[in-house]
Design an enzyme around this catalytic site. Sequence first.
Site, PDB file in Angstrom:
ATOM      1  CE1 TYR A  91      -8.907   4.842   4.911  1.00  0.00           C
ATOM      2  CE2 TYR A  91      -8.561   6.538   3.238  1.00  0.00           C
ATOM      3  CZ  TYR A  91      -8.357   6.052   4.522  1.00  0.00           C
ATOM      4  OH  TYR A  91      -7.603   6.779   5.408  1.00  0.00           O
ATOM      5  NE  ARG A 125     -10.415  12.293   6.935  1.00  0.00           N
ATOM      6  CZ  ARG A 125      -9.294  11.743   6.493  1.00  0.00           C
ATOM      7  NH1 ARG A 125      -8.583  12.367   5.583  1.00  0.00           N
ATOM      8  NH2 ARG A 125      -8.882  10.586   6.967  1.00  0.00           N
ATOM      9  CG  HIS A 132      -1.919   1.159   1.150  1.00  0.00           C
ATOM     10  ND1 HIS A 132      -3.173   1.022   0.600  1.00  0.00           N
ATOM     11  CD2 HIS A 132      -1.829   2.455   1.546  1.00  0.00           C
ATOM     12  CE1 HIS A 132      -3.818   2.183   0.670  1.00  0.00           C
ATOM     13  NE2 HIS A 132      -3.009   3.071   1.240  1.00  0.00           N
ATOM     14  CG  ASP A 153      -0.756   5.608   3.771  1.00  0.00           C
ATOM     15  OD1 ASP A 153      -1.371   5.472   2.691  1.00  0.00           O
ATOM     16  OD2 ASP A 153      -1.002   6.527   4.577  1.00  0.00           O
TER      17      ASP A 153
END
Length: 290
Positions: free
Chosen positions: A153, A127, A28, A245
């Site tokens: 997600y 958001r 990821h 990430d």
Amino acid sequence: MSDQRIVSWHANPSKPRYRPPAGAVDAHCHVFGPAAQFPFSAKAKYQPEDAGPDMLFALRDALGFDRNVIVQASCHGTDNAATLDAIARSNGRARGVAVVDPMISHDELHALHAGGMRGIRFNFLKRLVDDAPKDKFLEVAQRLPAGWHVVIYFEADILDELRGFMDAIPVPLVIDHMGRPDVTQGPDGADMRAFRGLLDSRPDIWFKATCPDRLDPAGDPWNAFADAVAPLVADYQDRVLWGTDWPHPNMQDAIPDDGHLVDMIPRIAPTAELQHKLLVANPMRLYWAD
């Protein structure tokens, strides 16, 4: 979208004490731009500085990994050109997850497959995205190339709301960052129990044991994350992935040290067998089966 370009990655991450096994996959991560070649979406909620494939692959090597799974960043919208470019430049050492317009054609999906994509991502974080149409997402999920999966997600407070939608998706699911549970509740907290219920509902739901920097408010060394997540990895060891990430979208106010993130691995997967599943066997089965 603000005109201010942000930096969300560590300029000089430490060398991890932990050494990943041969063939380890960072499953990821993202690329940003370069914006001059791959402009950001007009709908992007953030505008980062460039963090392209050269930076990603240098970090991969420095941390001791062999491969990457590059997930399309929300700042690029549904134009997957930057991610496809990074995959093409990886010499076969990267695969990807796309973000697509639900009206994408059969030929366009198969072109993404040829470019190294093996899944699509649905983002339900308000958001980050303005619209997440479940009906259209479900329709495109029913048209994916063979062997693809859907990455989802979301945050823990809408898990129940999404259960019917996820139940209807006809391909394997991968849940980003475990659906963002409150890890301070511990391994038996309400959020983790609800997430285990989701995993138990289908044998083809995978998850990413990722982002202590996002999920543990106490910060590095992220002890609450380690305590809450290690039992989950042990109990679902054949369906778990790990990733850095990088370049850590929207984490400019709490930028993690990537070396410290790698050192979390033996804390959530303490045996060599678990580490091999987490970093090699599982991502290879999901992304390099063909």
